[in-house]
Design an enzyme around this catalytic site. Sequence first.
Site, PDB file in Angstrom:
ATOM      1  N   ALA A 174      -9.589   5.789   3.865  1.00  0.00           N
ATOM      2  CA  ALA A 174      -9.662   7.143   4.470  1.00  0.00           C
ATOM      3  C   ALA A 174     -11.007   7.877   4.652  1.00  0.00           C
ATOM      4  O   ALA A 174     -11.589   8.059   3.583  1.00  0.00           O
ATOM      5  CB  ALA A 174      -8.486   7.979   4.098  1.00  0.00           C
ATOM      6  N   GLY A 175     -11.399   8.301   5.799  1.00  0.00           N
ATOM      7  CA  GLY A 175     -12.378   9.042   5.906  1.00  0.00           C
ATOM      8  C   GLY A 175     -13.584   8.282   6.454  1.00  0.00           C
ATOM      9  O   GLY A 175     -14.604   9.078   7.008  1.00  0.00           O
TER      10      GLY A 175
ATOM     11  N   GLY B  77      -8.223   9.177   9.079  1.00  0.00           N
ATOM     12  CA  GLY B  77      -8.445   9.288  10.397  1.00  0.00           C
ATOM     13  C   GLY B  77      -9.691  10.610  10.966  1.00  0.00           C
ATOM     14  O   GLY B  77      -9.865  10.582  12.115  1.00  0.00           O
TER      15      GLY B  77
ATOM     16  N   LYS C 149       0.869  -1.117   0.015  1.00  0.00           N
ATOM     17  CA  LYS C 149       0.074  -0.147  -0.073  1.00  0.00           C
ATOM     18  C   LYS C 149       0.853   1.231  -0.143  1.00  0.00           C
ATOM     19  O   LYS C 149       1.504   1.528   0.896  1.00  0.00           O
ATOM     20  CB  LYS C 149      -1.012  -0.022   1.309  1.00  0.00           C
ATOM     21  CG  LYS C 149      -1.850   1.276   1.377  1.00  0.00           C
ATOM     22  CD  LYS C 149      -2.728   1.101   2.255  1.00  0.00           C
ATOM     23  CE  LYS C 149      -3.862   2.247   2.419  1.00  0.00           C
ATOM     24  NZ  LYS C 149      -3.873   3.067   3.454  1.00  0.00           N
TER      25      LYS C 149
ATOM     26  N   ASN D  62     -10.043   1.695   9.345  1.00  0.00           N
ATOM     27  CA  ASN D  62      -9.119   1.424  10.438  1.00  0.00           C
ATOM     28  C   ASN D  62      -9.576   2.202  11.711  1.00  0.00           C
ATOM     29  O   ASN D  62     -10.100   1.736  12.609  1.00  0.00           O
ATOM     30  CB  ASN D  62      -7.768   1.775  10.099  1.00  0.00           C
ATOM     31  CG  ASN D  62      -6.841   1.244  11.216  1.00  0.00           C
ATOM     32  OD1 ASN D  62      -7.082   0.717  12.217  1.00  0.00           O
ATOM     33  ND2 ASN D  62      -5.858   2.130  11.445  1.00  0.00           N
ATOM     34  N   THR D  63      -9.620   3.364  11.661  1.00  0.00           N
ATOM     35  CA  THR D  63      -9.903   4.212  12.815  1.00  0.00           C
ATOM     36  C   THR D  63     -11.035   3.992  13.281  1.00  0.00           C
ATOM     37  O   THR D  63     -11.215   3.793  14.646  1.00  0.00           O
ATOM     38  CB  THR D  63      -9.693   5.770  12.691  1.00  0.00           C
ATOM     39  OG1 THR D  63      -8.178   6.119  12.210  1.00  0.00           O
ATOM     40  CG2 THR D  63     -10.106   6.718  13.746  1.00  0.00           C
TER      41      THR D  63
END
Lengths: 372, 260
Positions: B186-187, B160, B99, B208-209
């Site tokens: 992301a986001g 994040g 990645k 993830n977050t």
Amino acid sequence: MSFKNTFETYDWATLENEIYKVTPKDVENVLRKDKIELEDFKKLISPAAKPYLEAMAQRSNAITKKRFGNTIQMYIPMYLSNECQNICTYCGFSMDNGIRRKTLSDIEILKEVQHIKNLGYDHILLVTGEANKTVGVSYLKHAIELIRSQFSNISIEVQPLDQKDYETLIESGLYAVLVYQETYHKATYKTHHPKGRKSNFDYRLDTPDRLGKAGIHKIGLGALFGLEDWRVDSFYTALHLKYLQKTYWKTKYSISFPRLRPHQGGLAPKVEMTDADLVQLICAYRLLDEDVELSLSTRESELFRNHAIHLGITSISAESKTNPGGYSVEPQSLEQFEISDERSTEEIRQMIQSQGYDVVWKDWSKDYITTH
Amino acid sequence: MTTDILKIADKTFKSRLFTGTGKFSSPQHMQEAIIASESELVTVALKRVDIENESDDMLLHLNHSKINLLPNTSGVRTAKEAVFAAELAREALQTNWVKLEIHPDPKYLLPDPIETLKAAEELVKLGFVVMPYIHADPVLCKRLEDVGTQCVMPLGAPIGSNKGIKTLEFLEIIIEQSNVPVIVDAGIGAPSHAAFAMELGADAVLVNTAIAVSQHPVDMAIAFKMAVEAGRMAYNAKLAPVKKHAEASSPLTSFLNDLN
């Protein structure tokens, strides 16, 4: 252009006046905002914000978790030398302090490193006084190269250097430099640093600029609390941070919160900073900046540190020795200051994990440092 | 339901939810959440693992037959550093998947398109399966496809931030034009965001977050799994068109009836 130009457009007395006349209403208005700016930070560090500490702490906790997750980074300082040609009224290494001076040899450095590695650390902070002949750039370069293979992340907290010297050290594997202004009050600065190269306020003030130009990965800022009004000093630190972030946008920043600690020949703080004050300041920084690393050393007490990891702090040290050779070579030599939290690394690890945080030992690769 | 398998390079995936390993409160919680998510591709920052140490806590907890490791280059600032990091990861983790993350800005972690394109081209030549993290920039996506990346990973919002799909207009164009899988990275802060991205036609999402920082990571992982499946199923079933205009009772053309 450097931070000095920005710095000179502010006046200490005016700032002090502005911070102390903030009203509860001003604070409430700030706490309603999504984006906290430097002007708002002024309100959050004011005496008027004290009743809103819990609200600030809750918000700081939530923002920190979003950005850093449930993790705390661990690091450890290693003092390489206590030789120093500066007189600093508050420091155990001050030239006029009659202590035995020591600078670690290669064998001693490696012995200390062995001890530190056994504790589990992978991020190390090298600390010295200012003795340019014996502990100058070539000594630091050699020390970094000597230990580079054993640590993923190497930082230094040493005398301010020129840009080309920083470039040399970065090439050798340096990741971060911590350089605290001590106080942004020029006259007070002169009083506490009467002799030696450190007495040059402006050179120190523009050190982060030189670091930024050299392409360093991280710069650590801070003021030494006790020398002057912590609120005004913190406003200047935040101003410095915001200036640097805009100017050197590829660099990461951290803030530390050193409060004066007792040491031999020590100085009593002129302005006391209470535990509640420190909590207020930590939270105010987090509200101002979601991404800045906030670091807390063993200067603080067990109780304070146990709680601080929920307040916005993202990195802490443990089991620190503040004397050269303190871990294994010469544990009895004189320290720079007495630490407060004396728990072992293992105890700190357990404390962090028991509060639902993961301990991060490694968050960098030594292979990522190349010339830019 | 027809079988709906995602293929990237030589690998096939039943799950269209990719996950990450950062920000969890312990390696155990990370492992439980990832297994609950049924994710088959899990990204791990090379800088966070000790590749010289066989008993690295994170790697041990990712050692699972269903989990494919996707090393990422987070922390590098240039194409040169990224290529170096990828090679290090390939050797240490025995995978040619990477990645590609180049975000020289440590504050918002926004990807550098110029360095990313440069590194992608080089890495493809070196035999990597390159998954580039990028802005939702349709032209950059085509350029990356041209140099041979096996997918593109445009962001929905700053990493994040949990803000959801803020780049909607551009993601729609990317999805329309892409010949390689589009993974929204992301986001994504809530299962509804993930479902929405899948309904748009994204091939997968990376989360993830939102899972790691949740009070109950396992439950949240399952919620994301279900949301991704629901969104994909809805996309395949063809959503009913949204009526954007009211249908007037033909005041402009009704005269045609009178002409007869």
